[in-house]
Design a protein around this motif. Structure first.
Motif, short mmCIF file in Angstrom:
data_model
loop_
_atom_site.label_atom_id
_atom_site.label_comp_id
_atom_site.label_asym_id
_atom_site.label_seq_id
_atom_site.Cartn_x
_atom_site.Cartn_y
_atom_site.Cartn_z
N THR A 14 0.84 -1.20 0.00
CA THR A 14 0.00 0.00 0.00
C THR A 14 0.88 1.25 0.00
OG1 THR A 14 -1.73 -1.20 1.17
CG2 THR A 14 -1.85 1.21 1.21
N PHE A 15 1.94 1.23 0.79
CA PHE A 15 2.90 2.33 0.84
C PHE A 15 3.50 2.58 -0.55
CE2 PHE A 15 7.25 3.90 1.77
CZ PHE A 15 6.92 5.06 2.46
N LEU A 16 3.90 1.50 -1.24
CA LEU A 16 4.46 1.65 -2.59
C LEU A 16 3.43 2.15 -3.59
CD1 LEU A 16 6.71 -1.53 -2.80
CD2 LEU A 16 7.47 0.85 -2.83
N LEU A 17 2.20 1.64 -3.50
CA LEU A 17 1.16 2.10 -4.41
C LEU A 17 0.84 3.59 -4.22
CD1 LEU A 17 -1.30 -0.94 -4.37
CD2 LEU A 17 0.03 -0.12 -6.32
N CYS A 18 1.03 4.07 -3.02
CA CYS A 18 0.74 5.48 -2.71
C CYS A 18 1.95 6.39 -2.92
CB CYS A 18 0.25 5.60 -1.27
SG CYS A 18 -1.34 4.82 -0.99
N GLN A 19 3.03 5.86 -3.46
CA GLN A 19 4.26 6.62 -3.63
C GLN A 19 4.06 7.97 -4.31
OE1 GLN A 19 5.87 6.20 -7.22
NE2 GLN A 19 6.51 8.23 -6.63
N PRO A 20 3.19 8.10 -5.32
CA PRO A 20 3.03 9.43 -5.92
C PRO A 20 2.51 10.49 -4.94
CG PRO A 20 2.14 7.74 -7.37
CD PRO A 20 2.46 7.08 -6.06
N LEU A 21 1.87 10.05 -3.88
CA LEU A 21 1.37 11.00 -2.88
C LEU A 21 2.48 11.50 -1.97
CD1 LEU A 21 -1.93 9.15 -1.89
CD2 LEU A 21 -1.66 11.07 -3.48
N GLY A 27 8.01 10.11 -9.73
CA GLY A 27 7.21 9.67 -10.87
C GLY A 27 5.78 9.37 -10.48
N ARG A 28 5.00 8.95 -11.48
CA ARG A 28 3.56 8.73 -11.30
C ARG A 28 3.21 7.41 -10.66
NH1 ARG A 28 1.20 9.95 -17.16
NH2 ARG A 28 2.63 8.28 -17.67
N GLY A 29 4.15 6.50 -10.60
CA GLY A 29 3.87 5.19 -10.03
C GLY A 29 3.04 4.35 -10.99
N LEU A 30 2.80 3.12 -10.59
CA LEU A 30 2.07 2.18 -11.44
C LEU A 30 0.68 2.69 -11.81
CD1 LEU A 30 1.87 -0.64 -12.76
CD2 LEU A 30 0.95 -1.45 -10.60
N CYS A 125 6.24 -13.48 -8.21
CA CYS A 125 5.69 -12.73 -7.06
C CYS A 125 6.66 -11.62 -6.63
CB CYS A 125 5.44 -13.68 -5.89
SG CYS A 125 4.11 -14.86 -6.12
N ALA A 126 7.94 -11.96 -6.55
CA ALA A 126 8.94 -10.98 -6.11
C ALA A 126 9.08 -9.83 -7.11
CB ALA A 126 10.28 -11.67 -5.90
N PHE A 127 9.16 -10.19 -8.40
CA PHE A 127 9.32 -9.13 -9.41
C PHE A 127 8.05 -8.31 -9.57
CE2 PHE A 127 13.07 -11.60 -10.54
CZ PHE A 127 13.99 -10.58 -10.72
N GLN A 128 6.90 -8.90 -9.25
CA GLN A 128 5.65 -8.14 -9.25
C GLN A 128 5.72 -7.02 -8.21
OE1 GLN A 128 1.13 -9.52 -8.88
NE2 GLN A 128 2.31 -10.06 -7.11
N ILE A 129 6.28 -7.33 -7.05
CA ILE A 129 6.42 -6.30 -6.02
C ILE A 129 7.46 -5.26 -6.46
CG2 ILE A 129 7.24 -5.87 -3.66
CD1 ILE A 129 5.60 -8.30 -2.82
N LEU A 130 8.54 -5.71 -7.07
CA LEU A 130 9.54 -4.76 -7.57
C LEU A 130 8.91 -3.82 -8.60
CD1 LEU A 130 12.50 -3.82 -7.58
CD2 LEU A 130 12.92 -5.52 -9.37
N SER A 131 7.93 -4.31 -9.36
CA SER A 131 7.28 -3.48 -10.38
C SER A 131 6.55 -2.29 -9.77
CB SER A 131 6.32 -4.31 -11.23
OG SER A 131 5.12 -4.59 -10.53
N LEU A 132 6.30 -2.32 -8.48
CA LEU A 132 5.61 -1.21 -7.81
C LEU A 132 6.57 -0.06 -7.47
CD1 LEU A 132 3.35 -3.23 -5.35
CD2 LEU A 132 2.74 -2.29 -7.58
N PRO A 134 9.20 2.98 -7.99
CA PRO A 134 9.25 4.02 -9.01
C PRO A 134 10.47 3.88 -9.92
CG PRO A 134 9.88 4.91 -6.86
CD PRO A 134 9.45 3.48 -6.64
N GLY A 135 10.33 4.43 -11.10
CA GLY A 135 11.45 4.52 -12.03
C GLY A 135 11.85 3.22 -12.68
N ALA A 136 13.15 3.14 -13.00
CA ALA A 136 13.70 2.01 -13.76
C ALA A 136 13.48 0.68 -13.04
CB ALA A 136 15.17 2.23 -14.03
N ALA A 137 13.60 0.69 -11.72
CA ALA A 137 13.41 -0.57 -10.96
C ALA A 137 12.02 -1.13 -11.21
CB ALA A 137 13.63 -0.32 -9.47
N GLY A 138 11.02 -0.27 -11.22
CA GLY A 138 9.65 -0.71 -11.45
C GLY A 138 9.46 -1.26 -12.85
#
Length: 178
Positions: A14-21, A27-30, A125-132, A134-138
């Motif tokens: 949830t913290f990662l999904l709210c990163q744009p806030l 960045g804009r996030g997922l 599963c792990a890379f799905q979380i990494l996709s959250l 921001p930036g190149a890592a996502g």
């Protein structure tokens, strides 16, 4: 302990999904990336993706329904927790783990196959979380997660076809006295 891990994982997601806030400069996030496609395209992308997730869940459920009674780690229907966003990001690990343990306990699938199935599953599963992130890592996380997920889906379908369906014994047919 497991409930604590699931709660902490869901909070982190949830913290990662709210990163744009809290860090708009990153960045804009997922959600922002999908929203940036425009409403019609974003809606189509989300609906297609959710449809694919439903097909994947159905393949997982079918596979687990074919596991011998007593070998199943959890209910085959529990795979549908993959739709409980953001909880699903953490729960996916537990679904894959339980699936691998179920296949291993069943004993009809080669141990190397089960190990490969588990590694691919935990990998997506792990890379799905990494996709959250921001930036190149996502972007890298998403680019790796999707092919791993597709490969895992293929192995899941293969395991489902390999396992003979588990059916209760048929009731004896009535005989006609002559």
């Amino acid at each position: 302990m497991i409930a604590w891990v699931k709660a902490a994982g869901t909070a982190a997601v949830t913290f990662l999904l709210c990163q744009p806030l809290w860090a708009p400069q990153w960045g804009r996030g997922l959600l922002g990336e999908v929203g940036g496609l425009g409403v019609p395209v974003a809606l189509a992308v989300v609906l297609v993706f959710l449809g694919l997730v439903a097909l994947y869940c159905r393949a997982l459920q079918r596979m687990l329904e074919r596991v011998r009674p007593g070998a199943a780690e959890r209910s085959p229907a529990s795979v549908w927790w993959m739709f409980a966003i953001p909880y699903n990001f953490t729960e996916d690990f537990f679904i894959v783990h339980a699936g691998a343990r179920s296949l291993a306990a069943d004993g009809r699938v080669d141990r190397r196959f089960v190990r490969r199935w588990a590694v691919l599953g935990h990998g997506w599963c792990a890379f799905q979380i990494l996709s959250l992130f921001p930036g190149a890592a996502g972007y890298v996380g998403g680019a790796v997660a999707v092919p791993l997920w597709v490969a895992h889906w293929g192995l899941t379908a293969r395991a489902g076809r390999t396992l003979t369906p588990v059916r209760p014994p048929a009731a004896p047919s009535p005989t006609v006295a002559g």
